[in-house]
Design an enzyme around this catalytic site. Structure first.
Site, PDB file in Angstrom:
ATOM      1  N   PRO A 115      43.055  31.823  41.628  1.00 40.76           N
ATOM      2  CA  PRO A 115      43.960  32.458  40.675  1.00 40.76           C
ATOM      3  C   PRO A 115      45.342  31.810  40.633  1.00 40.76           C
ATOM      4  CG  PRO A 115      42.994  34.042  42.203  1.00 40.76           C
ATOM      5  CD  PRO A 115      42.798  32.685  42.772  1.00 40.76           C
ATOM      6  N   GLU A 116      45.548  31.034  39.606  1.00 39.19           N
ATOM      7  CA  GLU A 116      46.889  30.539  39.292  1.00 39.19           C
ATOM      8  C   GLU A 116      47.320  31.228  38.004  1.00 39.19           C
ATOM      9  OE1 GLU A 116      47.299  26.288  39.664  1.00 39.19           O
ATOM     10  OE2 GLU A 116      45.687  26.167  41.112  1.00 39.19           O
TER      11      GLU A 116
END
Length: 302
Positions: A27-28
């Site tokens: 998750p960016e």
DNA sequence: ACGAGAACCTGTTTGC
DNA sequence: TGCAAACAGGTTCTCG
């Protein structure tokens, strides 16, 4: 400037009774943005009827009184800042959520279709009958509360850098943040206090698009290079959000889980594979910087 | 103040 | 084939 992807296709998919799952995600910013948009139909403008906490020992620990402070509250707004999702409640409280690196959100329009998973640590039920499950095998995720009126006045938000997709983020701002930095540009871009939301993957991708070597020292970049880097950061993030949006829309056609990354990256994870620049005959190089994998083309990135 | 590295954690991949 | 070691990464803490 961002299109709404939680459109009527998305709603109709949810109302078929299936669930909605994010998988294989690092998750960016783009992934967090997509997760937040996926949560909106179920959680925004909803009343939290019940909260079940299966374990409290995520990173930093979930507050012991978390459930009692949010139960009965009305969620009137979701927003994203960096890699965090913030749910604002009508009782002067905000829920702060970070997915860590293995965090997933599963949404069930009807709680009856919920299938429990081993690492479902927190489960929200809404008055409308939906269930939102926070699953995080590695427990690098975070879930805590802040006063709504001052949620961004404390760390990590108080020192966090610009949102890269905001108009406020421009080359001059990036330049001023980098001039005092002596570390490699790769390491600097991972610092959330310089730019918010970039992680290892998109830093590699942005540097590739900007033709800048990850090994360059931050304070050695000239104005043209910082212009290119600023544009590359925005482009790579916009593209990834668009890809996430398309998988949201495609969900109506699938029976199983939803994943983001059917598309490939230009350099990340492509060690020894050919550079994607048509005129380049080099292969992607790999090295380790600050303990993190870096991928780049030594011929295209100078 | 800054930068580098370790620690946290567990599912998955790699190597013997 | 089976088991152990390595690997992945965001954030926070420690140390130089």
């Amino acid at each position: 400037m961002l299109a709404i992807v939680a459109d009527h296709f998305f709603f109709s998919a949810l109302h078929k009774g299936a669930f909605f799952r994010y998988t294989d995600v690092m998750p960016e910013l783009p992934e967090v943005e997509t997760v937040m948009r996926g949560m909106m139909p179920a959680l925004e403008n909803a009343t939290i009827q019940n909260v079940t906490i299966n374990r409290f020992d995520l990173r930093g620990g979930i507050p012991r009184d978390f459930a009692e402070r949010v139960t009965g509250a009305y969620v009137d707004k979701l927003e994203r800042r960096g890699k965090y999702i913030i749910a604002h409640l009508n009782n002067d409280t905000s829920i702060i959520l970070h997915l860590g690196m293995s965090g997933r959100i599963r949404i069930f329009p009807q709680a009856t279709s919920y299938d429990a998973q081993k690492h479902d640590h927190v489960i929200f039920d809404t008055a409308a009958g939906a269930r939102i499950a926070f699953e995080d095998p590695r427990r690098f995720g975070m879930l805590y509360l802040a006063p709504r009126s001052a949620w961004d006045q404390a760390p990590p938000f108080s020192k966090m850098g610009s949102e890269p997709l905001d108009n406020h983020f421009h080359a001059q701002r990036l330049a001023s943040a980098l001039t005092s930095r002596k570390s490699p540009i790769k390491s600097a871009l991972l610092d959330q206090n310089i730019v918010a939301g970039l992680g290892n993957i998109y830093v590699c991708e942005a540097l590739y698009r900007a033709h800048i070597s990850p090994l360059r020292l931050s304070n050695s970049l000239n104005a043209d290079e910082i212009d290119a880097l600023t544009a590359a950061i925005k482009d790579v993030l916009r593209d990834a959000i668009a890809a996430g949006g398309s998988t949201l829309r495609d969900y109506q056609h699938t029976d199983g889980e939803l994943g983001y990354f059917q598309h490939r990256f230009d350099v990340y994870g492509r060690k020894d594979e050919p550079c994607k620049t048509a005129t380049c005959d080099a292969t992607v190089q790999h090295c380790v910087q600050s303990g993190r994998s870096t991928f780049y083309c030594a011929q295209c990135q100078l």
